[in-house]
Write a protein that holds these residues in place. Sequence first.
Motif, PDB file in Angstrom:
ATOM      1  N   TYR A  46     -10.723  10.864   0.136  1.00  0.00           N
ATOM      2  CA  TYR A  46     -10.431   9.327  -0.010  1.00  0.00           C
ATOM      3  C   TYR A  46      -9.330   8.845  -0.953  1.00  0.00           C
ATOM      4  N   ASP A  47      -8.515   7.960  -0.604  1.00  0.00           N
ATOM      5  CA  ASP A  47      -7.523   7.416  -1.641  1.00  0.00           C
ATOM      6  C   ASP A  47      -7.550   6.130  -1.631  1.00  0.00           C
ATOM      7  N   PRO A  48      -7.670   5.394  -2.781  1.00  0.00           N
ATOM      8  CA  PRO A  48      -7.483   4.040  -2.869  1.00  0.00           C
ATOM      9  C   PRO A  48      -5.922   3.720  -2.653  1.00  0.00           C
ATOM     10  N   ALA A  49      -5.718   2.341  -2.345  1.00  0.00           N
ATOM     11  CA  ALA A  49      -4.074   2.169  -2.662  1.00  0.00           C
ATOM     12  C   ALA A  49      -3.888   1.496  -3.969  1.00  0.00           C
ATOM     13  N   PHE A  50      -2.748   2.110  -4.493  1.00  0.00           N
ATOM     14  CA  PHE A  50      -1.984   1.435  -5.673  1.00  0.00           C
ATOM     15  C   PHE A  50      -1.204   0.661  -5.161  1.00  0.00           C
ATOM     16  N   TYR A  51      -1.248  -0.777  -4.858  1.00  0.00           N
ATOM     17  CA  TYR A  51      -0.249  -1.712  -4.632  1.00  0.00           C
ATOM     18  C   TYR A  51       0.674  -2.062  -5.805  1.00  0.00           C
ATOM     19  N   ALA A  52       1.835  -2.015  -5.804  1.00  0.00           N
ATOM     20  CA  ALA A  52       2.712  -1.945  -7.041  1.00  0.00           C
ATOM     21  C   ALA A  52       3.987  -3.095  -6.785  1.00  0.00           C
ATOM     22  N   SER A  53       4.403  -3.767  -7.722  1.00  0.00           N
ATOM     23  CA  SER A  53       5.594  -4.297  -7.898  1.00  0.00           C
ATOM     24  C   SER A  53       6.208  -4.433  -9.038  1.00  0.00           C
ATOM     25  N   ALA A  54       7.493  -4.788  -9.066  1.00  0.00           N
ATOM     26  CA  ALA A  54       8.279  -4.648 -10.367  1.00  0.00           C
ATOM     27  C   ALA A  54       9.051  -5.915 -10.324  1.00  0.00           C
ATOM     28  N   ASP A  55       9.877  -6.022 -11.378  1.00  0.00           N
ATOM     29  CA  ASP A  55      10.874  -6.774 -11.497  1.00  0.00           C
ATOM     30  C   ASP A  55      12.195  -6.686 -10.232  1.00  0.00           C
ATOM     31  N   PRO A  56      12.417  -7.601  -9.692  1.00  0.00           N
ATOM     32  CA  PRO A  56      13.399  -7.363  -8.543  1.00  0.00           C
ATOM     33  C   PRO A  56      14.771  -6.696  -9.057  1.00  0.00           C
ATOM     34  N   ARG A  57      15.011  -6.645 -10.257  1.00  0.00           N
ATOM     35  CA  ARG A  57      16.331  -6.128 -10.818  1.00  0.00           C
ATOM     36  C   ARG A  57      15.998  -4.835 -11.059  1.00  0.00           C
ATOM     37  N   ASP A  58      14.888  -4.112 -11.017  1.00  0.00           N
ATOM     38  CA  ASP A  58      14.657  -2.762 -11.099  1.00  0.00           C
ATOM     39  C   ASP A  58      13.917  -2.235  -9.851  1.00  0.00           C
ATOM     40  N   GLU A  59      14.538  -2.090  -8.887  1.00  0.00           N
ATOM     41  CA  GLU A  59      14.110  -1.473  -7.748  1.00  0.00           C
ATOM     42  C   GLU A  59      13.841   0.041  -7.753  1.00  0.00           C
ATOM     43  N   GLY A  60      14.584   0.646  -8.771  1.00  0.00           N
ATOM     44  CA  GLY A  60      14.649   1.949  -9.025  1.00  0.00           C
ATOM     45  C   GLY A  60      13.325   2.493  -9.804  1.00  0.00           C
ATOM     46  N   LEU A  61      12.697   1.582 -10.536  1.00  0.00           N
ATOM     47  CA  LEU A  61      11.525   1.825 -11.182  1.00  0.00           C
ATOM     48  C   LEU A  61      10.370   2.137 -10.299  1.00  0.00           C
ATOM     49  N   LEU A  62      10.311   1.007  -9.364  1.00  0.00           N
ATOM     50  CA  LEU A  62       9.352   0.958  -8.373  1.00  0.00           C
ATOM     51  C   LEU A  62       9.627   2.264  -7.493  1.00  0.00           C
ATOM     52  N   ASP A  63      10.707   2.679  -7.090  1.00  0.00           N
ATOM     53  CA  ASP A  63      11.134   3.879  -6.446  1.00  0.00           C
ATOM     54  C   ASP A  63      10.435   5.182  -7.230  1.00  0.00           C
ATOM     55  N   VAL A 119       5.197  -1.964 -14.921  1.00  0.00           N
ATOM     56  CA  VAL A 119       4.878  -2.117 -13.194  1.00  0.00           C
ATOM     57  C   VAL A 119       3.645  -2.604 -13.280  1.00  0.00           C
ATOM     58  N   ASP A 120       3.571  -3.719 -12.233  1.00  0.00           N
ATOM     59  CA  ASP A 120       2.463  -4.383 -11.718  1.00  0.00           C
ATOM     60  C   ASP A 120       1.884  -3.778 -10.691  1.00  0.00           C
ATOM     61  N   ALA A 121       0.367  -3.581 -10.909  1.00  0.00           N
ATOM     62  CA  ALA A 121      -0.151  -2.607  -9.914  1.00  0.00           C
ATOM     63  C   ALA A 121      -1.448  -3.403  -9.639  1.00  0.00           C
ATOM     64  N   GLY A 122      -2.103  -3.129  -8.622  1.00  0.00           N
ATOM     65  CA  GLY A 122      -3.348  -3.582  -8.132  1.00  0.00           C
ATOM     66  C   GLY A 122      -4.143  -2.565  -7.167  1.00  0.00           C
ATOM     67  N   ILE A 123      -5.256  -2.078  -7.910  1.00  0.00           N
ATOM     68  CA  ILE A 123      -6.059  -0.967  -7.015  1.00  0.00           C
ATOM     69  C   ILE A 123      -6.921  -1.672  -6.059  1.00  0.00           C
ATOM     70  N   VAL A 124      -6.649  -1.272  -4.934  1.00  0.00           N
ATOM     71  CA  VAL A 124      -7.535  -1.773  -3.610  1.00  0.00           C
ATOM     72  C   VAL A 124      -8.453  -0.564  -3.202  1.00  0.00           C
ATOM     73  N   GLY A 125      -9.764  -0.696  -3.350  1.00  0.00           N
ATOM     74  CA  GLY A 125     -10.577   0.514  -2.957  1.00  0.00           C
ATOM     75  C   GLY A 125     -11.418   1.034  -4.068  1.00  0.00           C
ATOM     76  N   GLY A 126     -12.388   2.136  -3.835  1.00  0.00           N
ATOM     77  CA  GLY A 126     -13.058   2.585  -4.894  1.00  0.00           C
ATOM     78  C   GLY A 126     -12.359   3.830  -5.511  1.00  0.00           C
ATOM     79  N   PRO A 127     -13.030   4.583  -6.356  1.00  0.00           N
ATOM     80  CA  PRO A 127     -12.615   5.616  -7.129  1.00  0.00           C
ATOM     81  C   PRO A 127     -12.110   6.697  -5.947  1.00  0.00           C
ATOM     82  N   PRO A 128     -11.062   7.451  -6.215  1.00  0.00           N
ATOM     83  CA  PRO A 128     -10.659   8.589  -5.349  1.00  0.00           C
ATOM     84  C   PRO A 128     -11.709   9.690  -5.295  1.00  0.00           C
ATOM     85  N   THR A 129     -11.877  10.013  -4.004  1.00  0.00           N
ATOM     86  CA  THR A 129     -12.597  11.367  -3.932  1.00  0.00           C
ATOM     87  C   THR A 129     -11.992  11.997  -3.062  1.00  0.00           C
ATOM     88  N   ASP A 130     -12.527  13.517  -2.770  1.00  0.00           N
ATOM     89  CA  ASP A 130     -12.053  14.211  -1.749  1.00  0.00           C
ATOM     90  C   ASP A 130     -12.127  13.563  -0.339  1.00  0.00           C
TER      91      ASP A 130
END
Length: 320
Positions: free
Chosen positions: A150-167, A137-148
């Motif tokens: 506050y949650d950064p976003a883990f944007y995620a992409s995967a091979d289009p043939r493996d949508e189940g993995l992204l799920d 899985v290719d992921a990019g964290i946008v934001g700072g470290p998680p705290t009480d």
Amino acid sequence: MSSSSSSTPPTFAVIAPGAMGAAVGHRLTKAGCTVLTNLDGRSPATIERARAAGMQDASLAEIADRSAWVLSILPPSAALAFAQSFRDAVAKSGRKAGGEGGLTFVDCNAVSPETAKKIARVFDTDDGGSGSGVRFVDAGIVGGPPTDGYDPAFYASADPRDEGLLDEFVALGKWGLRIVPLRGEGAGIGDASALKMSYAGISKGFIGLTTTMILAAHASSPATAQALLHELADSQPVFLERIARSIPGMLPKAYRWVGEMEEISSFVRDGLGDGEAHIHHGFSHLYDRIEKALPEGEDIKVLKKFVEDAKGVVRKPGQK
């Protein structure tokens, strides 16, 4: 049933327990997950940070054998080498990693799309890879470290043939991670990294641009820097307020941003050409300069004084 959809907490590995990695590890352990990491050669401060987060020290072989999800959160320069080391550990372990619920490597590093694809190919049986069976899985964290609260976003992409993995990865949200899947036209491996590069190119690019101009103004004369400060206060108070907030936080992170700016430069070069790529290449030089000036070199003194003076003139909401 996959570990991500089961009610049983999955076993994660987070490499490495820096500020972001340890905070992510702590979020997962609080949710009841086992979180492994590797502390070989790490500093006492890092070891203590990992222990405070509830993370367990383990060899790469043990991580390869026990983990369902490996989150790579490293300086960009170390991302590819770690993927290769982990692939070798999986091969030696004899684990059959493929299939639903198997072992998945999630690259969460601030790397260019091309670097993300190189890392994916480390595990790719169809492209000269090792035949590891490790999913990616290719992921990019946008934001700072998680705290009480506050949650950064883990944007995620995967091979289009493996949508189940992204799920499956999105389903890990039940264990405390905020995961945003990147789907749609053209989306695949490299696109989460492209989003991270674009966002960081703007946010850290802003800090790089303002830092550069403050230092250049002061190099002309201290009076020029003071005039710049007061003009910003009058005509661009939002900019000045952001400068006062962002520069102090940048100083201890500058060493990490050197490689990130080079990755952004590579991303821009691939998409737009060499000329535009010089922008963030220059910021890489700037952040290297800042890192070398720490803790109290002349550049650091100039920036700290500008920030303190800015705090004194920034208008508060409703203030005239």
